[in-house]
Design a protein around this motif. Sequence first.
Motif, short mmCIF file in Angstrom:
data_model
loop_
_atom_site.label_atom_id
_atom_site.label_comp_id
_atom_site.label_asym_id
_atom_site.label_seq_id
_atom_site.Cartn_x
_atom_site.Cartn_y
_atom_site.Cartn_z
N PHE A 1 47.09 -24.90 3.12
CA PHE A 1 45.88 -25.10 3.92
C PHE A 1 45.34 -23.77 4.46
O PHE A 1 44.14 -23.61 4.63
N THR A 2 46.24 -22.83 4.72
CA THR A 2 45.80 -21.50 5.11
C THR A 2 45.00 -20.85 3.99
O THR A 2 43.97 -20.21 4.21
N SER A 3 45.47 -21.04 2.76
CA SER A 3 44.77 -20.51 1.60
C SER A 3 43.40 -21.17 1.43
O SER A 3 42.41 -20.49 1.09
N ILE A 4 43.32 -22.47 1.69
CA ILE A 4 42.03 -23.18 1.63
C ILE A 4 41.06 -22.57 2.62
O ILE A 4 39.89 -22.30 2.30
N TRP A 5 41.51 -22.36 3.85
CA TRP A 5 40.65 -21.81 4.91
C TRP A 5 40.16 -20.42 4.53
O TRP A 5 39.01 -20.06 4.79
N ARG A 6 41.03 -19.64 3.89
CA ARG A 6 40.66 -18.27 3.57
C ARG A 6 39.64 -18.18 2.44
O ARG A 6 38.67 -17.43 2.52
N TYR A 7 39.85 -18.92 1.36
CA TYR A 7 39.05 -18.73 0.15
C TYR A 7 37.88 -19.70 0.01
O TYR A 7 37.07 -19.54 -0.92
N MET A 8 37.78 -20.68 0.86
CA MET A 8 36.69 -21.64 0.74
C MET A 8 35.33 -20.95 0.86
O MET A 8 34.37 -21.31 0.17
N GLY A 9 35.22 -19.95 1.73
CA GLY A 9 33.95 -19.25 1.92
C GLY A 9 33.46 -18.56 0.66
O GLY A 9 32.25 -18.53 0.38
N PHE A 10 34.39 -18.04 -0.13
CA PHE A 10 34.02 -17.39 -1.40
C PHE A 10 33.41 -18.40 -2.35
O PHE A 10 32.35 -18.18 -2.94
N ASN A 11 34.10 -19.55 -2.54
CA ASN A 11 33.56 -20.60 -3.42
C ASN A 11 32.26 -21.16 -2.87
O ASN A 11 31.34 -21.47 -3.63
N PHE A 12 32.19 -21.29 -1.55
CA PHE A 12 30.99 -21.83 -0.90
C PHE A 12 29.77 -20.97 -1.22
O PHE A 12 28.71 -21.49 -1.58
N ILE A 13 29.91 -19.66 -1.09
CA ILE A 13 28.75 -18.78 -1.27
C ILE A 13 28.31 -18.76 -2.74
O ILE A 13 27.11 -18.65 -3.05
N ILE A 14 29.25 -18.88 -3.67
CA ILE A 14 28.90 -18.94 -5.10
C ILE A 14 28.18 -20.24 -5.41
O ILE A 14 27.15 -20.26 -6.10
N PHE A 15 28.71 -21.36 -4.90
CA PHE A 15 28.06 -22.65 -5.12
C PHE A 15 26.67 -22.66 -4.49
O PHE A 15 25.71 -23.18 -5.09
N LEU A 16 26.56 -22.10 -3.29
CA LEU A 16 25.28 -22.10 -2.59
C LEU A 16 24.22 -21.33 -3.37
O LEU A 16 23.08 -21.79 -3.52
N GLY A 17 24.60 -20.16 -3.89
CA GLY A 17 23.66 -19.38 -4.68
C GLY A 17 23.22 -20.10 -5.94
O GLY A 17 22.04 -20.06 -6.32
N ALA A 18 24.17 -20.79 -6.58
CA ALA A 18 23.84 -21.53 -7.81
C ALA A 18 22.91 -22.71 -7.51
O ALA A 18 21.95 -22.95 -8.24
N ILE A 19 23.18 -23.43 -6.43
CA ILE A 19 22.37 -24.60 -6.09
C ILE A 19 20.96 -24.17 -5.68
O ILE A 19 19.97 -24.81 -6.05
N GLN A 20 20.86 -23.07 -4.94
CA GLN A 20 19.55 -22.62 -4.49
C GLN A 20 18.70 -22.06 -5.62
O GLN A 20 17.49 -21.85 -5.45
N TYR B 1 49.57 -24.65 -4.17
CA TYR B 1 48.32 -23.91 -4.16
C TYR B 1 47.39 -24.40 -5.27
O TYR B 1 46.17 -24.32 -5.14
N PHE B 2 47.98 -24.90 -6.37
CA PHE B 2 47.18 -25.45 -7.47
C PHE B 2 46.39 -26.66 -7.00
O PHE B 2 45.17 -26.74 -7.20
N PHE B 3 47.05 -27.61 -6.34
CA PHE B 3 46.35 -28.80 -5.84
C PHE B 3 45.42 -28.44 -4.69
O PHE B 3 44.35 -29.04 -4.53
N ALA B 4 45.80 -27.44 -3.88
CA ALA B 4 44.93 -27.00 -2.79
C ALA B 4 43.63 -26.40 -3.33
O ALA B 4 42.59 -26.47 -2.66
N THR B 5 43.68 -25.83 -4.53
CA THR B 5 42.49 -25.25 -5.13
C THR B 5 41.38 -26.29 -5.29
O THR B 5 40.21 -26.01 -5.01
N PHE B 6 41.74 -27.50 -5.72
CA PHE B 6 40.72 -28.52 -5.95
C PHE B 6 40.18 -29.07 -4.62
O PHE B 6 39.00 -29.42 -4.53
N ILE B 7 41.03 -29.13 -3.59
CA ILE B 7 40.53 -29.49 -2.25
C ILE B 7 39.55 -28.44 -1.77
O ILE B 7 38.47 -28.75 -1.25
N GLN B 8 39.93 -27.19 -1.95
CA GLN B 8 39.10 -26.05 -1.54
C GLN B 8 37.75 -26.08 -2.24
O GLN B 8 36.69 -25.91 -1.61
#
Length: 294
Positions: A166-185, A80-87
Amino acid sequence: MNKLNLSYKAQRRLIIILFSSLPVGLLLLFSYVPLIKMLQYSFTDWNGISPEKTYEGMKNYLKVFTTPEYFSVFKVSLYYFFATFIQLGVALYFATLLTFKVRLANLWKGILFFPYLLNGVAIGFIFLYFYKGGGTLDTVLTFLGLEDQIHLWLGDRSINNISMAFTSIWRYMGFNFIIFLGAIQSISPEIYEAAEIDGANRWQQFRYIILPSIKQIVFLNIILGVSGSLSVFDIPYIMTGGSNGTKTFVIQTVDTAFKYHKLGLASAMAVILLIIVLVVTGIQRFLTRERESA
């Protein structure tokens, strides 16, 4: 006039105290009091039922570190540690891509964020059927002519933790995505316009504008992701119950407390996990400050 001012200040303080007392009280009651109790239990031999508690000193902590059964399960967290960086990488890629003009951008944003809205138990059952023999994944591989790549996704020790990572990546990617998106915008569009006038392409805009502007958010997500990888529970618990080499430290702690009725030992394990998370967070914050000063 002074009396009125004093009266206003007193009323303001009273309102602040009254509004703050409830959340602070709940925080103390449900966070700090259980933490203190957990610390107390970690020095005892208690089954969680009997009123008698035998003081054990540091024996529980020594047992955790000297018994491979209790501490070796941390190696599962590495998946899960290495999956975090992929996510984080995938989330940052899509956040950057959807910052610029893309057709149906709002639809893609909703699709990417939707998995985070689902309950962890629901996701566990969804992927349990996704990975089972003859399930969705096997059907897709068969359709693509890749029958030789079919495995026991949750039964094969060489791949089951990768499947759940990979299940964990699918689940939590949206959380990181929305934070990154807000910061970039939050970056001024004028900066992008000036960069385009100077001939900067998308990669150069990402490297020299976006990444330096959101580096604090990147490190925050890294801290949250690494801390989360050390305390994974729901996905492996729902999908395999921690069997066949998929047991995480948190599952081991829960089993120790409620299956084997060793609440004192489980409390010591929980304290150790808390210390590890705090140490990892402290190291990452130190490295962040070092980068800022450099």
